[in-house]
Design an enzyme around this catalytic site. Structure first.
Site, short mmCIF file in Angstrom:
data_model
loop_
_atom_site.label_atom_id
_atom_site.label_comp_id
_atom_site.label_asym_id
_atom_site.label_seq_id
_atom_site.Cartn_x
_atom_site.Cartn_y
_atom_site.Cartn_z
N ASP A 30 7.11 39.06 -39.73
CA ASP A 30 6.47 37.77 -39.64
C ASP A 30 6.68 37.11 -40.26
OD1 ASP A 30 3.72 37.14 -38.41
OD2 ASP A 30 4.06 36.01 -40.11
N ILE A 31 6.95 36.18 -40.68
CA ILE A 31 7.39 35.34 -41.88
C ILE A 31 5.94 35.60 -43.12
CG2 ILE A 31 6.10 33.05 -40.92
CD1 ILE A 31 8.75 31.71 -41.49
N ASN A 87 -3.58 37.73 -30.20
CA ASN A 87 -4.37 37.12 -31.10
C ASN A 87 -4.57 35.94 -29.16
OD1 ASN A 87 -5.40 37.76 -33.31
ND2 ASN A 87 -3.71 36.17 -34.28
N GLY A 93 -7.05 32.16 -32.75
CA GLY A 93 -6.61 32.07 -34.18
C GLY A 93 -5.42 31.58 -33.46
N GLN A 94 -4.83 32.26 -31.92
CA GLN A 94 -3.36 32.59 -31.40
C GLN A 94 -2.86 30.56 -31.60
OE1 GLN A 94 -2.63 32.83 -27.40
NE2 GLN A 94 -0.26 32.92 -27.62
N HIS A 100 2.67 37.51 -27.80
CA HIS A 100 3.26 38.80 -29.19
C HIS A 100 2.04 39.81 -29.74
CE1 HIS A 100 1.91 35.04 -31.04
NE2 HIS A 100 0.87 35.99 -31.94
N HIS A 102 0.52 42.16 -32.59
CA HIS A 102 1.24 42.11 -35.02
C HIS A 102 0.83 43.33 -34.35
CE1 HIS A 102 -0.12 37.55 -35.63
NE2 HIS A 102 -0.09 37.63 -34.64
#
Ligand code: 5GP
Ligand code: ZN
Length: 114
Positions: A30-31, A87, A93-94, A100, A102
């Site tokens: 994740d960035i 999410n 909070g998508q 995906h 997490h």
């Protein structure tokens, strides 16, 4: 879906540090990591969210969970534990509408989540 961030990472058109890749599933860091280990596991197939799953996606979704388990082993967090999060929609909070998981680990987490 080349306007989709994750489709672009999968197509190697955008920066994304891959940690796993096969013909169906890709995983990358994740960035904006929320834990020492924060990896996103995504299907190559563009599915916007869990709300858009079809019965034929059952294999793919199972495969994503197995890849999460494999990446957890790769990251050395299997014994200490980790959290998988999907999410779905605005209240959760998508932000990116390409389904995906997490994978979060490497620190103690709280419950309930915020
Ligand atoms: P969501 O809120 O949709 O469940 O999570 C989307 C995640 O994608 C966020 O944790 C966010 O940091 C991550 N993300 C957004 N854009 C990029 C990107 O361009 N590259 C990577 N590696 N992660 C991204
Ligand atoms: Zn996509």
């Amino acid at each position: 879906m080349l306007d989709c961030t994750f489709c672009r990472i999968i197509a190697h058109e955008m920066e994304g540090e891959l940690v796993y890749e096969d013909d169906e599933v890709v995983a990358f860091h994740d960035i904006n990591p929320q834990a020492p280990v924060h990896v996103l596991i995504v299907p190559r197939k563009h599915i916007a969210s869990l709300n858009d799953l079809a019965p034929e996606d059952v294999h793919l979704i199972g495969k994503m969970v197995l890849v999460a388990k494999k990446v957890a082993e790769q990251m050395g967090i299997t014994a200490d534990g980790y959290r998988l999060i999907w999410n779905t929609g605005e209240n959760a909070g998508q932000w990116i509408y390409h389904v995906h998981i997490h994978l979060l680990g490497g620190r103690r987490m709280t419950w309930p989540p915020g």
